[in-house]
Design a protein around this motif. Structure first.
Motif, PDB file in Angstrom:
ATOM      1  N   THR A  82       0.831  -1.204   0.000  1.00  0.00           N
ATOM      2  CA  THR A  82       0.000   0.000   0.000  1.00  0.00           C
ATOM      3  C   THR A  82       0.863   1.251   0.000  1.00  0.00           C
ATOM      4  OG1 THR A  82      -1.726  -1.205   1.198  1.00  0.00           O
ATOM      5  CG2 THR A  82      -1.844   1.200   1.222  1.00  0.00           C
ATOM      6  N   ILE A  83       1.827   1.299   0.889  1.00  0.00           N
ATOM      7  CA  ILE A  83       2.706   2.467   0.983  1.00  0.00           C
ATOM      8  C   ILE A  83       3.530   2.622  -0.283  1.00  0.00           C
ATOM      9  CG2 ILE A  83       4.755   3.362   2.186  1.00  0.00           C
ATOM     10  CD1 ILE A  83       3.465   2.282   4.777  1.00  0.00           C
ATOM     11  N   ARG A  84       4.011   1.527  -0.809  1.00  0.00           N
ATOM     12  CA  ARG A  84       4.821   1.573  -2.033  1.00  0.00           C
ATOM     13  C   ARG A  84       4.026   2.165  -3.185  1.00  0.00           C
ATOM     14  NH1 ARG A  84       6.766  -3.654  -5.290  1.00  0.00           N
ATOM     15  NH2 ARG A  84       8.124  -2.645  -6.788  1.00  0.00           N
ATOM     16  N   SER A  85       2.779   1.723  -3.342  1.00  0.00           N
ATOM     17  CA  SER A  85       1.968   2.251  -4.448  1.00  0.00           C
ATOM     18  C   SER A  85       1.629   3.721  -4.227  1.00  0.00           C
ATOM     19  CB  SER A  85       0.697   1.416  -4.629  1.00  0.00           C
ATOM     20  OG  SER A  85      -0.146   1.543  -3.508  1.00  0.00           O
ATOM     21  N   ARG A  86       1.408   4.119  -2.978  1.00  0.00           N
ATOM     22  CA  ARG A  86       1.118   5.531  -2.692  1.00  0.00           C
ATOM     23  C   ARG A  86       2.337   6.410  -2.967  1.00  0.00           C
ATOM     24  NH1 ARG A  86      -0.815   5.886   3.084  1.00  0.00           N
ATOM     25  NH2 ARG A  86      -0.771   8.107   2.622  1.00  0.00           N
ATOM     26  N   ILE A  87       3.519   5.943  -2.611  1.00  0.00           N
ATOM     27  CA  ILE A  87       4.734   6.728  -2.857  1.00  0.00           C
ATOM     28  C   ILE A  87       4.989   6.844  -4.359  1.00  0.00           C
ATOM     29  CG2 ILE A  87       7.249   6.694  -2.652  1.00  0.00           C
ATOM     30  CD1 ILE A  87       6.902   5.677   0.202  1.00  0.00           C
ATOM     31  N   LYS A  88       4.834   5.732  -5.088  1.00  0.00           N
ATOM     32  CA  LYS A  88       5.074   5.769  -6.537  1.00  0.00           C
ATOM     33  C   LYS A  88       4.070   6.665  -7.251  1.00  0.00           C
ATOM     34  CE  LYS A  88       7.614   1.592  -7.412  1.00  0.00           C
ATOM     35  NZ  LYS A  88       7.766   0.429  -8.262  1.00  0.00           N
ATOM     36  N   ALA A  89       2.841   6.702  -6.753  1.00  0.00           N
ATOM     37  CA  ALA A  89       1.804   7.529  -7.378  1.00  0.00           C
ATOM     38  C   ALA A  89       1.875   8.976  -6.903  1.00  0.00           C
ATOM     39  CB  ALA A  89       0.425   6.945  -7.088  1.00  0.00           C
TER      40      ALA A  89
ATOM     41  N   THR B  71      12.053   6.941   0.174  1.00  0.00           N
ATOM     42  CA  THR B  71      11.672   7.834  -0.913  1.00  0.00           C
ATOM     43  C   THR B  71      12.434   7.443  -2.166  1.00  0.00           C
ATOM     44  OG1 THR B  71      13.375   9.416  -0.303  1.00  0.00           O
ATOM     45  CG2 THR B  71      11.193   9.748   0.661  1.00  0.00           C
ATOM     46  N   PRO B  72      11.906   7.733  -3.334  1.00  0.00           N
ATOM     47  CA  PRO B  72      12.625   7.382  -4.567  1.00  0.00           C
ATOM     48  C   PRO B  72      14.031   7.986  -4.623  1.00  0.00           C
ATOM     49  CG  PRO B  72      10.365   7.966  -5.067  1.00  0.00           C
ATOM     50  CD  PRO B  72      10.579   8.257  -3.607  1.00  0.00           C
ATOM     51  N   GLU B  73      14.228   9.163  -4.031  1.00  0.00           N
ATOM     52  CA  GLU B  73      15.560   9.762  -4.028  1.00  0.00           C
ATOM     53  C   GLU B  73      16.532   8.904  -3.215  1.00  0.00           C
ATOM     54  OE1 GLU B  73      12.870  11.907  -2.798  1.00  0.00           O
ATOM     55  OE2 GLU B  73      12.466  12.307  -4.896  1.00  0.00           O
ATOM     56  N   ASP B  74      16.064   8.324  -2.106  1.00  0.00           N
ATOM     57  CA  ASP B  74      16.918   7.437  -1.299  1.00  0.00           C
ATOM     58  C   ASP B  74      17.366   6.239  -2.121  1.00  0.00           C
ATOM     59  OD1 ASP B  74      16.737   9.038   0.912  1.00  0.00           O
ATOM     60  OD2 ASP B  74      15.262   7.788   1.948  1.00  0.00           O
ATOM     61  N   ASP B  75      16.450   5.660  -2.882  1.00  0.00           N
ATOM     62  CA  ASP B  75      16.783   4.496  -3.700  1.00  0.00           C
ATOM     63  C   ASP B  75      17.801   4.849  -4.772  1.00  0.00           C
ATOM     64  OD1 ASP B  75      15.156   2.788  -2.303  1.00  0.00           O
ATOM     65  OD2 ASP B  75      13.446   3.029  -3.656  1.00  0.00           O
TER      66      ASP B  75
END
Length: 153
Positions: A55-62, A139-143
């Motif tokens: 759930t969190i992953r999809s919310r962050i990506k969206a 966050t995507p920046e961390d990745d």
């Protein structure tokens, strides 16, 4: 707060292993039989944390994250779950190491061996789910930074 490091999990697992083995060494005869499904609670927590992670992953990506405090709480839950799961995995492995060789001598050891296996598997599932939840909260920046530097946090 930093993300969970492998050495933290190893230390927690070793502490659980040593403490439970010492308790079994001195008090196994006085302990009640371990219920076979005693560790199933960890599997239930693993399922909940896996659902949270997706759930969190999809919310962050969206880009639909409205509250970063919720993400921070999820990271704290994941960290606590991974440490607790690691400690309990060590504990269940200690129980298994103690009762498995004694299953021919003691009838209770046969049942306790099954419980230890169920507990160890469920605890390991919790560790895996917690680490996945923690990863999904990045966050995507961390990745991107971790892949370019070659480190994971």
């Amino acid at each position: 707060m930093h993300f969970t490091r492998p050495r933290e999990l190893v230390v927690a697992g070793l502490l659980g292993l040593v403490l439970v083995y010492v308790v079994f060494q001195f008090a196994y005869g006085d302990l009640p039989r371990i219920p076979t499904l005693a560790g199933i609670t960890f599997a239930i927590l693993a399922v909940i944390e896996t659902i949270m992670a997706y759930t969190i992953r999809s919310r962050i990506k969206a880009g639909r994250v409205t509250s970063s405090i919720g993400i921070a709480r999820s990271v704290a839950l994941a960290k606590a779950s991974s440490i607790a799961g690691s400690f309990m995995t060590g504990g269940w492995l200690a129980a298994f190491a103690y009762v498995f060789p004694r299953r021919d001598e003691l009838v209770a050891s046969v049942f306790d061996t099954r419980a230890a296996v169920v507990g160890a598997v469920c605890s390991a599932l919790l560790v895996a789910a917690a680490l996945w939840l923690e990863h999904c909260c990045r966050t995507p920046e961390d990745d991107e930074r971790s892949t370019t530097r070659g480190t994971t946090g």
